[in-house]
Every structure is written in structure tokens, then in C-alpha cells.
Motif scaffolding. Structure first.
Motif, PDB file in Angstrom:
ATOM      1  N   LYS A   1       0.824  -1.215   0.000  1.00  0.00           N
ATOM      2  CA  LYS A   1       0.000   0.000   0.000  1.00  0.00           C
ATOM      3  C   LYS A   1       0.857   1.264   0.000  1.00  0.00           C
ATOM      4  O   LYS A   1       0.492   2.272  -0.585  1.00  0.00           O
ATOM      5  CB  LYS A   1      -0.933  -0.010   1.216  1.00  0.00           C
ATOM      6  N   SER A   2       1.994   1.203   0.673  1.00  0.00           N
ATOM      7  CA  SER A   2       2.915   2.334   0.673  1.00  0.00           C
ATOM      8  C   SER A   2       4.187   1.914  -0.058  1.00  0.00           C
ATOM      9  O   SER A   2       4.983   1.108   0.429  1.00  0.00           O
ATOM     10  CB  SER A   2       3.240   2.752   2.121  1.00  0.00           C
ATOM     11  N   LEU A   3       4.357   2.458  -1.265  1.00  0.00           N
ATOM     12  CA  LEU A   3       5.478   2.038  -2.103  1.00  0.00           C
ATOM     13  C   LEU A   3       6.802   2.703  -1.731  1.00  0.00           C
ATOM     14  O   LEU A   3       7.865   2.158  -2.014  1.00  0.00           O
ATOM     15  CB  LEU A   3       5.167   2.343  -3.574  1.00  0.00           C
ATOM     16  N   LEU A   4       6.753   3.872  -1.067  1.00  0.00           N
ATOM     17  CA  LEU A   4       7.984   4.624  -0.799  1.00  0.00           C
ATOM     18  C   LEU A   4       8.998   3.827   0.034  1.00  0.00           C
ATOM     19  O   LEU A   4      10.181   3.765  -0.345  1.00  0.00           O
ATOM     20  CB  LEU A   4       7.660   5.954  -0.117  1.00  0.00           C
TER      21      LEU A   4
ATOM     22  N   VAL B   1      16.968  -9.051  -0.487  1.00  0.00           N
ATOM     23  CA  VAL B   1      15.651  -9.645  -0.706  1.00  0.00           C
ATOM     24  C   VAL B   1      14.607  -8.886   0.091  1.00  0.00           C
ATOM     25  O   VAL B   1      14.814  -8.585   1.278  1.00  0.00           O
ATOM     26  CB  VAL B   1      15.637 -11.130  -0.276  1.00  0.00           C
ATOM     27  N   ILE B   2      13.479  -8.565  -0.561  1.00  0.00           N
ATOM     28  CA  ILE B   2      12.352  -7.927   0.109  1.00  0.00           C
ATOM     29  C   ILE B   2      11.207  -8.927   0.158  1.00  0.00           C
ATOM     30  O   ILE B   2      10.778  -9.432  -0.889  1.00  0.00           O
ATOM     31  CB  ILE B   2      11.901  -6.656  -0.624  1.00  0.00           C
ATOM     32  N   VAL B   3      10.737  -9.228   1.345  1.00  0.00           N
ATOM     33  CA  VAL B   3       9.629 -10.165   1.528  1.00  0.00           C
ATOM     34  C   VAL B   3       8.405  -9.349   1.921  1.00  0.00           C
ATOM     35  O   VAL B   3       8.396  -8.667   2.953  1.00  0.00           O
ATOM     36  CB  VAL B   3       9.939 -11.214   2.611  1.00  0.00           C
ATOM     37  N   ILE B   4       7.353  -9.415   1.090  1.00  0.00           N
ATOM     38  CA  ILE B   4       6.130  -8.644   1.330  1.00  0.00           C
ATOM     39  C   ILE B   4       5.060  -9.577   1.880  1.00  0.00           C
ATOM     40  O   ILE B   4       4.873 -10.693   1.395  1.00  0.00           O
ATOM     41  CB  ILE B   4       5.652  -7.973   0.043  1.00  0.00           C
TER      42      ILE B   4
END
Length: 357
Positions: A9-12, A28-31
Motif C-alpha cells: 500500500k505504501s510504495l515509498l 531480498v524484500i519479503v512482502i
């Protein structure tokens, strides 16, 4: 080198993490995971709502959109297109969603080459010999009717000319066919490459398979019980608005009910993770006395249109009181309906329920 983010929801913050990784050794980014607790919370499946940056709004067939919405006497406007998810904003610019492209883009197959329906009539009970074939490459919203017509044309068992109307007989109830085809279009995973909706007709069964199993979080048992998690929400919203689908989660049960009322063996539903298959059987259930009574009644009503309690008693060779009870059960089952001024109207009659037969 590892970042956890709860959602997109918040891309920044995500962009900052990407830049930081790019300036170092990567990462690595884990969403879908809480940063502090590391609790897995998951994310909503938004690929059918995501902006399709490779397309512009002019790529959508607005003439077709106006035509299909004329079915419900509506003229679609920009606000409605946004509400349905056909249009989305991306950094201040307007784009069609992936769902809109799959349904209405003129060149949709350039991005979704497998968004079509294959129909095959095989000879016998296996795939060794093909009798007829149709690849429906047009718009899916029209392709539904084309697929249903193909099935009808290859499962028609006969025609009877009655006193008032012409009655066609099919191996399978049309309601079950329609529900299964629509279900396949709504729940296909269009991100899977190399696989499309496949309709296979055999002498003894009809198979309707779509890429993508039941969405995560829903088991087959729960789906059959009425639980629903829509994979393609844009497509589902449009179909709901156009009255193509009626109620979430009730399609599979309607397939079962209509087959059983048609006297057929219970259909089979199989979830193979990457594919979901609905199988309708041409085989009749073991003919019990109740089914035999139904068949006698249906045959009579096809010719005579209506029947009274007294006439039903004579037809079944039972007393009127027993006939009245049987007729009541068949009304509750949905096979027939009663027409009369009141429940005690002595001139009341029974007719077939057209939506089932």
C-alpha cells in the motif's frame, strides 16, 4: 540484505529498500510479513487489478463495453469503470487493469496469449481420436456462449415436437454447463503460460478444465460448501454487474443440484493445484422408484404442459392423497411449480420449472 514489508500500500519504503540494496550488495524484500513480529500475514491477490502498463485505455474495445452493458440498460462511464476495476491510476496516469485487458482489449492475446477457450469432441471415452475442434480466440465474454453452443451441439440427444413448443434433449442440464463454463472463465489463472481453458467432450462425460487450482486459503471441501475466494476480481465484478453470475460461492453447488435433478451421477470436482477440473457424467443414477416417477411426470408434462393432482394420481396409479405429497416434494426440490389462486385451490395445476428443464 533482508527486508520485511507488510503490504504494497505504501510504495515509498519499498523503493527506498530497493535503492539501498542497489547501492550495496543487493538483497531480498519479503512482502506480507510483519517487520517486528515476523508474523506471516499474506497479501491480497491483486494481479487482476494491477495496472497493465503495456496497454492504454484506447486499446480497450469501448464499443464492445457499451454493447455488453446495454444488456442491463446501462451506459458505462469513467466512474463505473473505476469502480469495477477496469481502469486504475498509476502515478497520476490512467491505465486499463489486467482484468480489463483480458476481457476487453483488442490486442489482449499479445499479452495474454492463453486467454482463450479450446473445445474438443473426442470419439469414444478417451483422447485417442478427435471428431471436432474449436479454438475460441475472441473476447471471453462472447466466448462463453460460443463454448456453450459447442457443448450443446455435441451433446444433443434428440428433439421432440410437442403440441405447443419444440423441446430439445441434451445429455447434461444446461444450467450445469453454463455454471461450469462461467466458473472456468472467472477462476482461471491467466498468469500461467502454455495452458488455457479446455473443454473435452467424450461419449460418457464432459470435462471442463481451467488453469489454476482453487485459490490459496480455500480447500475443495470448503469450496463445495459455498466458501469463495475470487481469483479474478475485475472479471467477477463485471460478470456480477452484467448478471452473468448470481451469487458468490454457489456455482459448484448449483452444478451438483442440477445434475442430480436431471437424474445424472454426481459430478466430480478435482483440484490439481495448477488446474481445476469439473467432470459431468452422462451416466444416469441407479433408477429408483422416485426417479422413475419423476421421469414419468416429466415425459407427461413435456407433452401436456400441466397436470392436476387427480391426473398425477392416475398417471402414477396411486391415490390422490399420496400424489399430492409427491407433488409437494417435487415442488420443494425445484423440479415443478404449482400454479393456483391459493394452496387449497382445487383447480391448481403443476408445470415444469423452465430454469431446470
Amino acid at each position: 540484505t533482508l527486508e520485511f514489508k507488510e503490504s504494497t500500500k505504501s510504495l515509498l519504503p519499498i523503493i527506498k529498500a530497493v535503492v539501498a540494496f542497489a547501492n550495496t550488495a543487493g538483497g531480498v524484500i519479503v512482502i506480507g510479513v510483519e517487520d517486528k513480529s515476523k508474523k506471516i500475514i499474506g497479501i491480497e491477490e491483486v494481479l487482476d487489478e494491477k495496472a497493465c502498463l503495456e496497454m492504454q485505455t484506447v486499446n480497450l474495445d469501448w464499443d464492445l463495453i457499451k454493447k455488453v452493458f446495454s444488456w442491463i440498460n446501462k451506459e458505462p462511464n469513467t466512474d463505473q469503470a473505476y469502480n469495477l476495476g477496469l481502469l486504475v491510476d498509476y502515478f497520476g496516469r490512467q491505465y486499463p487493469s489486467n482484468g480489463a485487458v483480458i476481457l476487453f482489449a483488442k490486442n489482449r492475446l499479445s499479452l495474454f496469449p492463453d486467454a482463450h477457450i479450446k473445445c474438443v469432441r473426442f470419439k469414444g471415452k478417451n483422447k485417442s481420436e478427435m471428431q471436432n475442434y474449436l479454438d475460441i480466440n475472441g473476447y471471453l465474454i462472447n466466448g462463453i456462449e460460443e463454448a456453450i453452443n459447442f457443448i450443446e451441439n455435441h451433446t444433443r440427444t434428440g428433439v421432440e415436437i410437442g403440441r405447443i413448443k419444440r423441446v430439445e434433449f441434451f445429455q447434461y442440464p444446461l444450467q450445469a454447463i453454463r455454471e461450469a463454463v462461467i466458473n472456468a472463465v472467472v477462476h482461471t489463472d491467466y498468469a500461467i503460460q502454455g495452458s488455457s481453458i479446455m473443454i473435452s467432450i467424450f461419449d460418457d462425460r464432459l470435462e471442463i478444465a481451467n488453469p489454476g487450482g482453487i485459490p490459496l486459503g480455500i480447500t475443495l471441501e470448503r469450496a463445495l460448501a459455498g466458501a469463495s475466494r475470487v481469483r479474478n476480481r475485475v472479471i467477477a465484478r463485471v460478470f456480477r454487474e452484467l448478471k452473468i453470475i448470481e451469487q458468490w460461492g454457489s456455482g459448484l453447488q448449483r452444478i451438483i443440484d442440477s445434475c442430480l435433478k436431471y437424474g445424472l451421477k454426481k459430478p466430480l470436482f478435482e483440484d490439481f493445484y495448477s488446474e481445476f477440473v469439473v467432470t459431468l457424467y452422462a451416466e444416469k443414477e441407479k433408477e429408483t422408484n422416485l426417479y422413475a416417477d419423476k421421469k414419468i411426470l416429466v415425459d407427461y408434462l413435456y407433452t401436456n404442459e400441466r397436470i392436476s393432482t387427480q391426473e398425477a394420481a392416475k398417471l402414477w396409479k396411486i391415490v390422490p392423497r399420496t400424489a399430492r405429497t409427491k407433488l409437494k416434494h417435487l415442488v420443494e426440490e425445484g423440479l415443478i411449480k404449482r400454479i393456483g389462486l391459493s394452496l387449497k385451490d382445487p383447480y391448481g395445476v403443476y408445470v415444469l420449472t423452465s430454469k431446470i428443464w
